[in-house]
Design an enzyme around this catalytic site. Structure first.
Site, PDB file in Angstrom:
ATOM      1  N   GLY A  72     -19.321 -43.346  -8.923  1.00 58.02           N
ATOM      2  CA  GLY A  72     -19.095 -42.337  -7.887  1.00 58.02           C
ATOM      3  C   GLY A  72     -20.149 -42.387  -6.792  1.00 58.02           C
ATOM      4  N   ARG A  76     -21.194 -34.779  -3.267  1.00 54.05           N
ATOM      5  CA  ARG A  76     -21.872 -33.483  -3.165  1.00 54.05           C
ATOM      6  C   ARG A  76     -23.387 -33.621  -2.935  1.00 54.05           C
ATOM      7  NH1 ARG A  76     -18.869 -31.357  -8.559  1.00 54.05           N
ATOM      8  NH2 ARG A  76     -18.623 -33.612  -8.816  1.00 54.05           N
ATOM      9  N   GLN A 143     -15.357 -50.671 -10.655  1.00 56.57           N
ATOM     10  CA  GLN A 143     -14.224 -49.777 -10.413  1.00 56.57           C
ATOM     11  C   GLN A 143     -14.063 -49.718  -8.891  1.00 56.57           C
ATOM     12  OE1 GLN A 143     -14.915 -45.612 -10.908  1.00 56.57           O
ATOM     13  NE2 GLN A 143     -12.769 -45.128 -11.293  1.00 56.57           N
ATOM     14  N   GLY A 213     -16.479 -28.770 -17.204  1.00 63.48           N
ATOM     15  CA  GLY A 213     -15.176 -28.625 -17.850  1.00 63.48           C
ATOM     16  C   GLY A 213     -15.288 -27.634 -19.010  1.00 63.48           C
ATOM     17  N   ARG A 404     -56.018 -47.723  -0.680  1.00 64.79           N
ATOM     18  CA  ARG A 404     -54.686 -48.233  -0.343  1.00 64.79           C
ATOM     19  C   ARG A 404     -54.351 -49.463  -1.191  1.00 64.79           C
ATOM     20  NH1 ARG A 404     -55.381 -49.108   5.673  1.00 64.79           N
ATOM     21  NH2 ARG A 404     -53.359 -50.125   5.416  1.00 64.79           N
ATOM     22  N   ASN A 448     -75.099 -51.536  -1.124  1.00 71.43           N
ATOM     23  CA  ASN A 448     -75.055 -50.217  -0.497  1.00 71.43           C
ATOM     24  C   ASN A 448     -74.312 -50.337   0.825  1.00 71.43           C
ATOM     25  OD1 ASN A 448     -75.988 -47.336  -0.321  1.00 71.43           O
ATOM     26  ND2 ASN A 448     -76.739 -48.160   1.628  1.00 71.43           N
ATOM     27  N   ALA A 494     -79.049 -50.396  11.275  1.00 81.24           N
ATOM     28  CA  ALA A 494     -78.123 -49.347  11.689  1.00 81.24           C
ATOM     29  C   ALA A 494     -77.493 -49.713  13.024  1.00 81.24           C
ATOM     30  CB  ALA A 494     -78.860 -48.017  11.803  1.00 81.24           C
TER      31      ALA A 494
HETATM   32  C1  UD1 Z   1     -17.523 -34.263 -15.452  1.00 79.52           C
HETATM   33  C2  UD1 Z   1     -16.455 -33.850 -16.443  1.00 79.52           C
HETATM   34  C3  UD1 Z   1     -16.696 -32.395 -16.831  1.00 79.52           C
HETATM   35  C4  UD1 Z   1     -18.071 -32.247 -17.422  1.00 79.52           C
HETATM   36  C5  UD1 Z   1     -19.139 -32.796 -16.486  1.00 79.52           C
HETATM   37  C6  UD1 Z   1     -20.467 -32.890 -17.206  1.00 79.52           C
HETATM   38  C7  UD1 Z   1     -14.474 -35.161 -15.936  1.00 79.52           C
HETATM   39  C8  UD1 Z   1     -13.123 -35.153 -15.304  1.00 79.52           C
HETATM   40  N1  UD1 Z   1     -15.149 -34.011 -15.857  1.00 79.52           N
HETATM   41  O1  UD1 Z   1     -17.352 -33.492 -14.276  1.00 79.52           O
HETATM   42  O2  UD1 Z   1     -15.746 -31.970 -17.784  1.00 79.52           O
HETATM   43  O3  UD1 Z   1     -18.338 -30.887 -17.703  1.00 79.52           O
HETATM   44  O4  UD1 Z   1     -18.814 -34.111 -16.023  1.00 79.52           O
HETATM   45  O5  UD1 Z   1     -21.480 -33.333 -16.376  1.00 79.52           O
HETATM   46  O6  UD1 Z   1     -14.882 -36.153 -16.499  1.00 79.52           O
HETATM   47  N2  UD1 Z   1     -17.434 -41.516 -11.970  1.00 79.52           N
HETATM   48  C9  UD1 Z   1     -17.010 -42.832 -11.868  1.00 79.52           C
HETATM   49  N3  UD1 Z   1     -15.814 -43.088 -11.306  1.00 79.52           N
HETATM   50  C10 UD1 Z   1     -14.973 -42.123 -10.852  1.00 79.52           C
HETATM   51  C11 UD1 Z   1     -15.408 -40.773 -10.975  1.00 79.52           C
HETATM   52  C12 UD1 Z   1     -16.652 -40.503 -11.539  1.00 79.52           C
HETATM   53  O7  UD1 Z   1     -17.741 -43.751 -12.276  1.00 79.52           O
HETATM   54  O8  UD1 Z   1     -13.904 -42.449 -10.367  1.00 79.52           O
HETATM   55  C13 UD1 Z   1     -18.749 -41.250 -12.560  1.00 79.52           C
HETATM   56  C14 UD1 Z   1     -19.686 -40.559 -11.582  1.00 79.52           C
HETATM   57  O9  UD1 Z   1     -20.429 -41.532 -10.879  1.00 79.52           O
HETATM   58  C15 UD1 Z   1     -20.540 -39.694 -12.479  1.00 79.52           C
HETATM   59  C16 UD1 Z   1     -19.671 -39.421 -13.694  1.00 79.52           C
HETATM   60  O10 UD1 Z   1     -18.603 -40.363 -13.641  1.00 79.52           O
HETATM   61  O11 UD1 Z   1     -21.699 -40.368 -12.895  1.00 79.52           O
HETATM   62  C17 UD1 Z   1     -19.111 -38.009 -13.714  1.00 79.52           C
HETATM   63  O12 UD1 Z   1     -18.350 -37.787 -12.561  1.00 79.52           O
HETATM   64  P1  UD1 Z   1     -18.467 -36.440 -11.737  1.00 79.52           P
HETATM   65  O13 UD1 Z   1     -17.580 -36.536 -10.553  1.00 79.52           O
HETATM   66  O14 UD1 Z   1     -19.889 -36.095 -11.509  1.00 79.52           O
HETATM   67  O15 UD1 Z   1     -17.829 -35.421 -12.771  1.00 79.52           O
HETATM   68  P2  UD1 Z   1     -18.058 -33.847 -12.866  1.00 79.52           P
HETATM   69  O16 UD1 Z   1     -17.287 -33.183 -11.805  1.00 79.52           O
HETATM   70  O17 UD1 Z   1     -19.485 -33.547 -12.951  1.00 79.52           O
HETATM   71 CA    CA Z   2     -21.336 -34.756 -12.686  1.00 78.05          CA
END
Ligand code: UD1
Ligand code: CA
Length: 537
Positions: A72, A76, A143, A213, A404, A448, A494
């Site tokens: 993802g 957000r 993906q 969820g 540094r 020194n 100096a």
């Molecule tokens: C998800 C869960 C939710 C849970 C929460 C816990 C689902 C549908 N929901 O929600 O029930 O309470 O995590 O943190 O799973 N990602 C991909 N490919 C995609 C979509 C997401 O690799 O197409 C990855 C994201 O990069 C992320 C993870 O999956 O690391 C979770 O996705 P995110 O969109 O954050 O799910 P939440 O809305 O948090």
């Molecule tokens: Ca999440």
């Protein structure tokens, strides 16, 4: 009893044995799985005494693979940086998750894998960038389009199915839940094993379930579904048990179920919808309850800051329990990779970052930042900033000094206040107290450096080196115009501007500096008033 060989890969199976009695306990009576570790331990001790193999695995859990979802963008977060690369206590979010995953075998030999399968990380947004950070540490699946967490797991299928031996269990976790611990991952694996479940997942309880969820159970307490907040009814939104995002799946069932997983109304394939499917098929679904703290998923920067605060406290406590005094934890920031020796005291307002190592009996702070540095025992650093610096033992720095990258201060050097060293070696017991700059210099022992000394190391185009021999005495306000060498036991007056090499033992003065006399043998008291003003405090 003959030990069992496990796994189909001849190169790895020889390392792994199962003890028939522990197989019996865990398979015949899963409730006794908790004793399995004990049996394993006793058997291991026995075989260690007998000088044979030392590792055992549970035959049922002998093959699992981990899939970490990290494709993802993290919309957000409102960032161009992929979410899983955002740093938390100095380490990318995904790095924390990988640490937890990689520590599983060391925690529980009875759930160890028969191979060291590297975690399979699913990448999408900025995949090349993320892969460059973690390199060979993981296997990667792509993906291409982010169509949801269920779709992401399916993207891992070709990579997982190539693993040898083929895993029976798939542990899935999310790259954005950095506080998950390896102990909790082991608990989910063990529970999955003990119940011979189709799905086992981690839950947590919270009064503020926000965007997690919700775990829906029937009147008997059996899991029926995970409902994402977008689709939850008002009543479901009030459920305080939430999905933490860690699952174990039976591989064969998982692939089949994902193949037939429908797109939900929001256009995504939710991994969480598999719980409802398994439930309607009457499959065994087990749950493990963990703390909310470990569950924290980072979706935005407010959650990032909340996780940072929790993790920071955890890190500080680890140091304190290990013998480090931290006077004010609320103003002390220490990154995850930092090592600190016992009886070192960290004073308020201090930030220690990167892979910094600090020895024992040091006093660091107040108001100090140290990044990517190696600090020896008994060093004192006050109100100063150090980056990529090496201090040997007993070095004193500050207040208000700056080391540094490439600064290397040998034993018992005293530096500052208001001094700067860059890309320079400073020999043992050299003093460099006030308002001085050493850049691109090699300085000997017992030198020194008078107040206001400057290595003039840059001609507008090139950086040039200065060398100062052992026992030299650099008068206050000396300009050392590089490239230049000051010989051992030489002395500068100096305010001198040294444009030419100074022979060992010579005393030079003036602008540009010229040889006044030889310093060795010792000058007479009526000769040469020119070095007065050189500071040595
Ligand atoms: C998800 C869960 C939710 C849970 C929460 C816990 C689902 C549908 N929901 O929600 O029930 O309470 O995590 O943190 O799973 N990602 C991909 N490919 C995609 C979509 C997401 O690799 O197409 C990855 C994201 O990069 C992320 C993870 O999956 O690391 C979770 O996705 P995110 O969109 O954050 O799910 P939440 O809305 O948090
Ligand atoms: Ca999440």
């Amino acid at each position: 009893m003959e030990p069992l060989f496990l796994g189909s890969n001849p190169s790895t199976r020889a390392n792994y044995y199962a003890i028939p009695i522990s197989v019996y306990i865990s398979v015949i009576n899963p409730e006794l799985a908790i004793y399995h570790g004990l049996v394993d331990y006793i058997a291991r001790s026995f075989l260690t005494i007998a000088g044979k193999q030392k590792r055992f695995v549970h035959p049922v859990m002998n093959t699992y693979a981990t899939v970490v979802l990290a494709a993802g963008k993290g919309t957000r977060m409102r960032s161009t940086l992929p979410k899983v690369l955002h740093p938390l206590a100095g380490m990318p979010l995904l790095g924390h998750v990988l640490n937890a995953v990689e520590a599983i075998p060391s925690l529980a030999s009875y759930v160890a894998t028969t191979t060291n399968h590297r975690p399979v990380v699913v990448l999408g947004y900025e995949a090349v960038h993320v892969e460059a950070v973690f390199g060979q540490r993981c296997l990667y699946a792509l993906q291409e389009e982010q169509l949801g967490t269920g779709h992401a797991v399916l993207a891992a299928r070709p990579v997982v199915d190539e693993l040898d031996p083929l895993p029976q269990t798939i542990l899935v976790c999310y790259g954005d839940t950095p506080l998950i611990s390896s102990e909790t991952l082991v608990r989910v694996l063990v529970e999955h094993l003990a119940h011979k479940a189709t799905i086992t997942f981690l839950t947590a309880h919270t009064e503020a379930p926000s965007d997690y969820g919700r775990v829906v159970r029937n009147a008997d307490g059996r899991v029926q579904a995970i409902i994402e907040v977008k689709r939850a009814t008002e009543e479901q939104k009030r459920i305080s048990e939430v999905n933490s995002g860690v699952y174990c799946f039976d591989r064969a069932w998982l692939w089949a179920a994902l193949d037939s997983l429908p797109r939900n109304p929001s256009g995504e394939y939710y991994l969480t919808d598999l719980i409802g499917i398994a439930s309607s098929q009457g499959r065994v679904i087990a749950t493990v309850t963990g703390t909310l703290e470990e569950t924290i998923g980072i979706n935005d920067r407010v959650q990032l800051a909340a996780a940072e605060q929790l993790l920071r406290r955890r890190i500080l406590e680890q140091h304190m329990y290990a013998g480090v005094t931290i006077i004010d934890p609320s103003t002390t920031y220490i990154d995850a990779g930092v090592v600190i020796g016992t009886d070192t005291v960290i004073l308020p307002g201090t930030m220690i970052t990167g892979k910094t190592r600090i020895g024992s009996d040091c006093r660091i702070g107040p108001g100090t930042t140290i990044d990517q540095s190696a600090i020896g025992d008994r060093c004192v650093i006050r109100n100063s900033a150090l980056e990529e610096t090496t201090l040997e033992e007993g070095v004193s720095i500050g207040p208000f000094s700056h080391c540094r990258p490439g600064a290397h201060l040998a034993r018992d050097v005293r530096m500052g206040n208001f001094a700067e060293v860059k890309n320079s070696y400073v020999g043992a017991e050299t003093d460099m107290h006030h308002f001085s700059y050493l850049g691109d210099a090699t300085v000997g022992e017992h030198v020194n450096i008078g107040a206001g000394t400057v290595t003039v190391n840059y001609d507008g185009i090139r950086k040039l080196r200065t060398t100062i021999g052992d026992g030299a005495f650099i008068g206050s306000d000396t300009m050392l115009v590089a490239p230049v060498a000051v010989g051992e036991h030489a002395q500068t007056g100096a305010g001198s501007v040294v444009r030419h090499d100074v022979p060992p033992g010579a005393v030079v003065v003036g602008v540009p500096a010229r040889i006044l006399r030889m310093r060795m043998p010792q000058p007479q008291p009526d000769e040469g008033p020119t070095t007065e003003g050189s500071e040595k405090v």
